[in-house]
Structure formats: structure tokens, C-alpha cells
Design an enzyme around this catalytic site. Structure first.
Site, short mmCIF file in Angstrom:
data_model
loop_
_atom_site.label_atom_id
_atom_site.label_comp_id
_atom_site.label_asym_id
_atom_site.label_seq_id
_atom_site.Cartn_x
_atom_site.Cartn_y
_atom_site.Cartn_z
N HIS A 104 14.68 0.54 5.26
CA HIS A 104 15.92 0.31 5.19
C HIS A 104 16.66 0.96 6.38
O HIS A 104 17.69 0.28 6.78
CB HIS A 104 16.59 0.76 3.91
CG HIS A 104 15.95 0.15 2.80
ND1 HIS A 104 16.29 -1.32 2.40
CD2 HIS A 104 15.01 0.47 1.58
CE1 HIS A 104 15.82 -1.70 1.13
NE2 HIS A 104 14.83 -0.70 0.89
N TYR A 123 12.79 0.15 -12.40
CA TYR A 123 12.45 -1.06 -11.69
C TYR A 123 12.28 -2.05 -12.63
O TYR A 123 11.68 -1.90 -13.94
CB TYR A 123 11.37 -1.09 -10.60
CG TYR A 123 11.62 -0.28 -9.73
CD1 TYR A 123 12.39 -0.88 -8.51
CD2 TYR A 123 11.36 1.13 -9.34
CE1 TYR A 123 12.72 -0.31 -7.13
CE2 TYR A 123 11.79 1.70 -8.28
CZ TYR A 123 12.15 1.23 -7.14
OH TYR A 123 12.77 1.65 -5.90
N ASN A 156 20.40 1.29 -5.92
CA ASN A 156 20.99 -0.29 -6.03
C ASN A 156 20.08 -1.05 -7.05
O ASN A 156 20.79 -2.00 -7.54
CB ASN A 156 20.89 -0.96 -4.52
CG ASN A 156 19.19 -0.70 -4.05
OD1 ASN A 156 18.78 0.17 -3.90
ND2 ASN A 156 18.76 -1.77 -3.80
N ASP A 176 17.37 4.65 -8.12
CA ASP A 176 16.45 3.52 -8.43
C ASP A 176 15.41 4.19 -9.40
O ASP A 176 14.11 4.22 -9.29
CB ASP A 176 15.50 3.20 -7.26
CG ASP A 176 16.34 1.94 -6.23
OD1 ASP A 176 17.39 1.64 -6.79
OD2 ASP A 176 15.85 1.55 -5.38
#
EC number: 3.1.3.2
Length: 338
Positions: free
Chosen positions: A227, A89, A124, A86
Site C-alpha cells: 500500500h 476479515y 479499512n 483490520d
């Protein structure tokens, strides 16, 4: 003639410089994962910083975390930086010319100690943009520190690090994308991609002679954060780690700092996903032995690691550079202390 000779000498010097630069990276083309070489220091030690979930153009305390990383990097005589994914962003990079690369990376991590190679995996959020852009050599021309591949190996002599592309493991990204579009161009088949990756990883792990083996991925195997555990990794990846003597699994994804132990193996699970936005405030119930949770911090920060032939030291820091948790283990004495 003198002009021609000078031109030849200049070209030779340029070629020599390029060869010196590329000796840091040794590519193995025998079916194993691509390999990069990081020589240990003269005293035999290896030191690096681990940061994850960070690229927000300096916001959400990213710049403050970067500043403290620079100070700690100088203190530990940093060899390189590890990013657990990640990286940008909200939706990765839209192309290899996306200004977000410099705005969130080059212009943020400016400390002298951080001018080392950055070894990064995709998360992701990176897959929601142009995933290929982060792998492009164009980015290395913009900032030579940047090394990002899907899966690869960093050989630092006594430490060997195996970087794994974990996003394709997660089945819900294919079926429940929540309105997001994922860049699956390199993953035409989830099952065949994962099978090939696991095969290549196992070959690399079995051939490793390193004193310390570390696997790096974006998603957590063990986590009490937002998560939580990643079922697919526990079912498909974790058994290979246990069978091949892996010491540590490092990840991001949950925007926190965390240290958990395994129930039936020496593997330690280390989360460093607090490079910018954090403070989610929600914790998953601990479904395993609570004694396995060594440390949890729901805020911004990062992690450092130092290895010698006999010892490993893991330290977690907050946004002010204060030590939150330190874990030391020794392979000679076969015990650890918190």
C-alpha cells in the site's frame, strides 16, 4: 432479617467488584479523547505486543502467530496488547453477534499471558462490515479483553498512546471503493470528521506529560509495502505529530513488519500488520532516502515494545518466535542503536 442482610452484603460485594473492574478505565469528558488507564509495573516499566491485520479464524498462520505471542508475552511480562486494525476479515463483523468475533479472537489468543486488555482501532476492512459492532459493549460481555473505539488514549504513566481512526482520512474509500461498501454512519462528512479528530488529538497531545508519546493508526505514513505511504496522513496528521514531540507511529495495513525513520524528525515509523495473511511479494520503490529504511520483512509475525523512563526497546518476531530486528533508544543519552 439475616437473609436480607446477606442479600445486601452480596449486592455490596458485587458493586465493589464492578468498581474494581472499571477503575482500569477512567473516562475524561472534557472534550478530549476518551482515556483508559494502564498502571505501570512496580519497576516503572511498560510492556506490550503490537499485532495487526489478523482475524482469519486461525488460518494463514494466525494461530501460530498467536502461539508465539503468548510465549513472548510471558517473557516480557505483558501489560496489554495493541491491535493496529483490520481485526476481522474479509469484511469486519456483520453484527455484534457475529461468530467471527470468537472464532478469530477469543478462540485464538488463548495463552495465559494474552489475557490482558486488547486496545484496538478499526481498519479499512473493519469499515466494510458493521463498524459499530466492534465498538459495542456486547463484545466486552463476550470477552472482557476487547476494547475498540474509533479514537482514544491509553495512559500507561510514562507512556501515553493515542489511537487514531485513520480510515476516514483516505479519500479513495469514498470515491473508488472497488465494489466495497463502507460503513460511514458515524462519518457523515469526511472533512468535518477529520477536522474534529485532529483537533481532539492535538488537545490531548499538548496536554500530555508522558515521557514517551506513541500514536497508533491502521494506515501507514511511511512504508515500502504493497500500500505504501498514505498521502492524507502525511499531509494532515504527520505535522501534528512532529509539532507535539511524538516518538513513534505504529500501524498495520501493509501485511509485513517494517521499521523506518523520518527525514527531519526523531519519529520512528513501525509497521506491524503481519498477524495472518502475508507474503504479498511486492515492494514499492523507495522514494525517500534508502538509509531511512531500517528493517523490512514480508512475512507473518508481530512486534513487542518495552519502555522504561530512559529506554525503549522494540523487537520484531517471525511466526517461529525468532527475533528478526531489535531497535533500542535512550532518551537520557539522546542516541539510538540498531
Amino acid at each position: 432479617m439475616n437473609s436480607g442482610r446477606r442479600s445486601l452484603m452480596s449486592a455490596t460485594a458485587s458493586l465493589s467488584l464492578l468498581l474494581c473492574i472499571f477503575t482500569t478505565f477512567v473516562v475524561v469528558s472534557n472534550g478530549e479523547l476518551q482515556r483508559f488507564i494502564e498502571p505501570a509495573k512496580s519497576d516503572g516499566s511498560v510492556s506490550f505486543i503490537v499485532i495487526g491485520d489478523w482475524g482469519r479464524r486461525g488460518s494463514f498462520n494466525q494461530s501460530l502467530v498467536a502461539y508465539q505471542m503468548g510465549k513472548i508475552g510471558e517473557k516480557i511480562d505483558l501489560d496489554f496488547v495493541v491491535s493496529t486494525g483490520d481485526n476481522f476479515y474479509d469484511n469486519g463483523l456483520f453484527s455484534e453477534h457475529d461468530p467471527n468475533f470468537e472464532q478469530s479472537f477469543s478462540n485464538i489468543y488463548t495463552a495465559p499471558s494474552l489475557q490482558k486488555q486488547w486496545y484496538s482501532v478499526l481498519g479499512n476492512h473493519d469499515y466494510r462490515g458493521d463498524a459499530e459492532a466492534q465498538l459495542s459493549s456486547v463484545l466486552r460481555e463476550i470477552d472482557s479483553r476487547w476494547i475498540c473505539l474509533r479514537s482514544f488514549v491509553v495512559d500507561a504513566e510514562l507512556v501515553e498512546m493515542f489511537f487514531v481512526d485513520t480510515t476516514p482520512f483516505v479519500k479513495e474509500y469514498y470515491t473508488e471503493a472497488d465494489g466495497h461498501s463502507y460503513d460511514w454512519r458515524a462519518v457523515p462528512s469526511r472533512n468535518s470528521y477529520v477536522k474534529a479528530l485532529l483537533r481532539d488529538l492535538e488537545v490531548s497531545l499538548k496536554s500530555s506529560k508522558a515521557r514517551w508519546k506513541i500514536v497508533v493508526g491502521h494506515h501507514a505514513m511511511r512504508s515500502i509495502g504493497h500500500h505504501g505511504d498514505t498521502k492524507e496522513l502525511n499531509e494532515e496528521l504527520l505535522p501534528i505529530l512532529k509539532e507535539n514531540g511524538v516518538d513513534l507511529y505504529m500501524n498495520g495495513h501493509d501485511h509485513c513488519l517494517q521499521h523506518m525513520s523520518d527525514e527531519d524528525s526523531p519519529i520512528q515509523f513501525l509497521t506491524s500488520g503481519a498477524g495472518s495473511k502475508a507474503w504479498r511479494g511486492d515492494i514499492n520503490p523507495v522514494t525517500i532516502n534508502p538509509k531511512l529504511l531500517k528493517f523490512y520483512y514480508d512475512g507473518q509475525g508481530f512486534m513487542s515494545a518495552r519502555f522504561t523512563h530512559s529506554d525503549a526497546e522494540i523487537v520484531f518476531y517471525d511466526v517461529f518466535g525468532e527475533i528478526l530486528h531489535k531497535w533500542v533508544t535512550s532518551k537520557q543519552l539522546l542516541h539510538s542503536s540498531v
